[in-house]
Motif scaffolding. Structure first.
Motif, PDB file in Angstrom:
ATOM      1  N   UNK A  37       0.818  -1.219   0.000  1.00 27.15           N
ATOM      2  CA  UNK A  37       0.000   0.000   0.000  1.00 27.15           C
ATOM      3  C   UNK A  37       0.847   1.263   0.000  1.00 27.15           C
ATOM      4  N   UNK A  38       2.138   1.110  -0.299  1.00 24.37           N
ATOM      5  CA  UNK A  38       3.023   2.284  -0.311  1.00 24.37           C
ATOM      6  C   UNK A  38       4.174   1.991  -1.271  1.00 24.37           C
ATOM      7  N   UNK A  39       5.049   2.987  -1.539  1.00 25.13           N
ATOM      8  CA  UNK A  39       6.206   2.686  -2.397  1.00 25.13           C
ATOM      9  C   UNK A  39       7.116   1.631  -1.761  1.00 25.13           C
ATOM     10  N   UNK A  58      14.421  -3.743  -5.247  1.00 27.24           N
ATOM     11  CA  UNK A  58      14.718  -2.322  -5.475  1.00 27.24           C
ATOM     12  C   UNK A  58      16.090  -2.028  -4.855  1.00 27.24           C
ATOM     13  N   UNK A  59      17.125  -2.734  -5.352  1.00 19.77           N
ATOM     14  CA  UNK A  59      18.407  -2.792  -4.648  1.00 19.77           C
ATOM     15  C   UNK A  59      19.037  -1.432  -4.371  1.00 19.77           C
ATOM     16  N   UNK A  60      18.880  -0.501  -5.294  1.00 16.94           N
ATOM     17  CA  UNK A  60      19.511   0.801  -5.071  1.00 16.94           C
ATOM     18  C   UNK A  60      18.537   1.789  -4.438  1.00 16.94           C
ATOM     19  N   UNK A  61      17.319   1.341  -4.195  1.00 17.79           N
ATOM     20  CA  UNK A  61      16.315   2.216  -3.566  1.00 17.79           C
ATOM     21  C   UNK A  61      15.890   3.344  -4.492  1.00 17.79           C
ATOM     22  N   UNK A  62      16.017   3.156  -5.808  1.00 21.47           N
ATOM     23  CA  UNK A  62      15.786   4.276  -6.728  1.00 21.47           C
ATOM     24  C   UNK A  62      14.321   4.469  -7.124  1.00 21.47           C
ATOM     25  N   UNK A  63      13.416   3.593  -6.669  1.00 24.26           N
ATOM     26  CA  UNK A  63      12.018   3.761  -7.117  1.00 24.26           C
ATOM     27  C   UNK A  63      11.393   5.047  -6.570  1.00 24.26           C
ATOM     28  N   UNK A  64      12.009   5.582  -5.508  1.00 27.92           N
ATOM     29  CA  UNK A  64      11.481   6.848  -4.968  1.00 27.92           C
ATOM     30  C   UNK A  64      12.429   8.012  -5.216  1.00 27.92           C
ATOM     31  N   UNK A  65      13.475   7.793  -6.004  1.00 28.11           N
ATOM     32  CA  UNK A  65      14.476   8.835  -6.254  1.00 28.11           C
ATOM     33  C   UNK A  65      13.863   9.959  -7.098  1.00 28.11           C
ATOM     34  N   UNK A 289      11.881   6.240 -16.617  1.00 25.58           N
ATOM     35  CA  UNK A 289      12.423   5.921 -15.285  1.00 25.58           C
ATOM     36  C   UNK A 289      13.700   5.094 -15.411  1.00 25.58           C
ATOM     37  N   UNK A 290      13.682   4.104 -16.310  1.00 27.66           N
ATOM     38  CA  UNK A 290      14.867   3.238 -16.471  1.00 27.66           C
ATOM     39  C   UNK A 290      16.056   4.066 -16.961  1.00 27.66           C
ATOM     40  N   UNK A 291      15.802   4.975 -17.902  1.00 27.54           N
ATOM     41  CA  UNK A 291      16.898   5.812 -18.427  1.00 27.54           C
ATOM     42  C   UNK A 291      17.489   6.669 -17.307  1.00 27.54           C
ATOM     43  N   UNK A 292      16.624   7.261 -16.500  1.00 26.30           N
ATOM     44  CA  UNK A 292      17.117   8.096 -15.391  1.00 26.30           C
ATOM     45  C   UNK A 292      17.913   7.246 -14.399  1.00 26.30           C
ATOM     46  N   UNK A 293      17.453   6.019 -14.144  1.00 26.05           N
ATOM     47  CA  UNK A 293      18.154   5.145 -13.192  1.00 26.05           C
ATOM     48  C   UNK A 293      19.520   4.728 -13.745  1.00 26.05           C
ATOM     49  N   UNK A 294      19.575   4.445 -15.044  1.00 18.92           N
ATOM     50  CA  UNK A 294      20.874   4.092 -15.664  1.00 18.92           C
ATOM     51  C   UNK A 294      21.834   5.271 -15.486  1.00 18.92           C
ATOM     52  N   UNK A 295      21.307   6.473 -15.677  1.00 15.11           N
ATOM     53  CA  UNK A 295      22.176   7.667 -15.549  1.00 15.11           C
ATOM     54  C   UNK A 295      22.674   7.832 -14.114  1.00 15.11           C
ATOM     55  N   UNK A 296      21.834   7.523 -13.126  1.00 15.91           N
ATOM     56  CA  UNK A 296      22.305   7.591 -11.728  1.00 15.91           C
ATOM     57  C   UNK A 296      23.439   6.571 -11.539  1.00 15.91           C
ATOM     58  N   UNK A 297      23.235   5.357 -12.057  1.00 16.20           N
ATOM     59  CA  UNK A 297      24.273   4.313 -11.911  1.00 16.20           C
ATOM     60  C   UNK A 297      25.581   4.741 -12.552  1.00 16.20           C
ATOM     61  N   UNK A 298      25.478   5.448 -13.674  1.00 21.13           N
ATOM     62  CA  UNK A 298      26.698   5.820 -14.409  1.00 21.13           C
ATOM     63  C   UNK A 298      27.302   7.129 -13.906  1.00 21.13           C
ATOM     64  N   UNK A 299      26.617   7.785 -12.964  1.00 20.43           N
ATOM     65  CA  UNK A 299      27.153   9.034 -12.402  1.00 20.43           C
ATOM     66  C   UNK A 299      28.125   8.684 -11.280  1.00 20.43           C
ATOM     67  N   UNK A 300      28.743   9.729 -10.718  1.00 18.22           N
ATOM     68  CA  UNK A 300      29.701   9.510  -9.618  1.00 18.22           C
ATOM     69  C   UNK A 300      29.007   8.867  -8.416  1.00 18.22           C
TER      70      UNK A 300
END
Ligand SMILES: Cc1ncc(COP(=O)(O)O)c(C=O)c1O
Length: 423
Positions: A37-39, A58-65, A289-300
């Motif tokens: 009932x929540x994220x 949600x290993x990196x916890x990015x669903x709420x990023x 969302x997937x594109x943004x998450x890939x970019x977070x992974x590839x960032x510092x």
């Protein structure tokens, strides 16, 4: 001709699990289809109560990023709620192409292809590249989607015993006389036990026997390796793995999947892969969302997140181990390397005990996944716990406190749980 007396619906009523399922439902013990009932945060609301979430991918916890949510929202605003068509026809948007380019760069391959789900990526790659007369060699612990791909390819399926290199070698020797091409397909990180495939040795054996090698990085992509590119990167064999599969439904906080590999193979899949062609493209929000998450992974920030999820896993592992539970040990590879993954399974053994312990933990405020046969071998039921980079030590310690209390009560009533093997 007499009409057939066989009703294809009969199996829905009389299948072997029907009785078990009925009993579990009656006692409200079914660990499946529970309603969130929540994220998918470290602490969630589920069926009217707060529970510590130890059962999410949600290993990196990015669903709420915020960046991932903005990626989803922008795509929704720009392209609407759905694409209502196949990638082949009206379902490709610029975000797909950007995502494919970034995935290929991230994986260090010539090209990548985005599918609507990871399951379809496996089906679409294996089912298209293998054909009758060929052989597909799989680890017995491989994900169901790999087996499904093998089935639709109609190639000969040759499984070998989980992570047993001697069995793989033997299987490859036998496959050589099958008369067709051979592809070995293994999970990089196995989804239930969280253990890791010895890829350097598998790559060496595959090459020696003229077989192609495909690795399913669903649980490793965005987690393992300095770039987060997965098991092949961590183990230094990226150039010896022919195809890599990944999903957006775990670290990448969305839904969808991909195949990364040589440009000619990816181009062939683009025009020949039925699970790619004959289904609608994912909704724009999922792609954004997937594109943004890939970019977070590839960032510092990526490597910090990869380190954090593995620290959380090590913390939970130590804590469960200290309670005397039989926690599946991180894999020690033939080269001596010890590989921690976000999956920390606790062996229970008996299916019913696993379900009862799951329920006791659930009632006490901890959600975990339960794996019973056929997801695991008979007698190998386990509670599959998994962590996110966003789990802090305090939350994990709270969960461990609940485990301690629940396990003590459980053992008093149902007898001892399996202990770890003596060192
Ligand atoms: C190892 C593995 N491969 C493939 C998949 C399928 O991915 P998806 O959920 O994107 O369909 C999963 C999980 O669902 C998985 O655990």
């Amino acid at each position: 001709m007499e009409p057939t007396a066989i009703d294809v619906f009969a199996k829905a009523r009389g299948h072997e699990r029907a009785e078990q399922l009925r009993a579990a439902r009656e006692a409200d013990l079914l660990p499946y289809f529970r309603v969130l009932e929540s994220p998918a945060a470290p602490v969630v609301r589920m069926e009217g109560a707060e529970r510590i979430m130890l059962g999410s991918n949600n290993y990196l916890g990015l669903t709420g990023d915020a960046r991932v949510l903005a990626g989803a929202r922008d795509a929704l605003d720009r392209y609407g709620s759905g694409l209502t068509g196949s990638r082949l026809l009206n379902g490709t948007i610029g975000l797909h192409l950007e995502l494919e380019r970034e995935l290929a760069e991230w994986m260090g391959t010539e090209a990548a292809l985005v599918f609507t789900t990871g399951h379809q990526a496996n089906l679409g790659a294996i089912g298209t590249l293998l054909e009758p007369g060929d052989t597909v060699v799989v680890d017995s612990g491989d994900h169901a989607s790999i087996l499904d791909g093998a089935v639709i390819s109609r190639a000969r399926l040759r499984p070998f015993r989980h992570n047993r290199l001697d069995r793989l070698e033997h299987t490859l020797q036998r496959a050589a006389s099958d008369g067709g091409g051979v592809m070995v397909v293994v999970d990089g990180v196995f989804s239930m036990e969280g253990d890791v495939a010895p890829l350097p040795e598998i790559a060496e054996l595959s090459a020696r026997h003229g077989a192609r090698l495909m690795v399913d990085e669903a649980h490793a992509c965005g987690v393992l390796g300095a770039r987060g590119a997965g098991t092949a990167e961590l183990l230094g064999v990226e150039d010896r793995v022919d195809l890599r599969m990944g999903t957006f439904s775990k670290s990448l906080a969305s839904c969808g999947g991909f195949i990364a590999g040589p440009a000619d193979v990816v181009d062939y899949l683009r025009i020949a892969s039925r699970p790619f062609l004959f289904t609608a493209a994912a909704v724009p929000a999922a792609v954004g969302a997937a594109l943004a998450a890939v970019r977070v992974c590839r960032s510092a920030e990526g490597p910090e997140l990869f380190a954090r999820v593995l620290e959380a896993a090590a913390h939970l592992h130590r804590g469960l181990d200290a309670l005397g539970l039989h926690v599946v040990e991180p894999t020690v590879l033939p080269g001596g390397e010890r590989v921690v993954t976000p999956i920390v399974p606790v062996l229970v053994g008996d299916d019913w005990k696993a379900v009862l312990l799951w329920r006791a933990l659930y009632d006490a405020g901890v959600y975990v996944n339960v794996a019973i046969h056929p997801a695991v071998p008979p007698g190998g039921a386990l509670l599959r716990t998994s962590v996110m980079a966003t789990h802090d030590d305090a939350t994990l310690d709270r969960a461990l406190g609940i485990f301690e209390r629940v396990v003590a009560e459980f053992e008093a009533e149902h007898g001892a749980l399996p202990r770890p093997p003596a060192a």
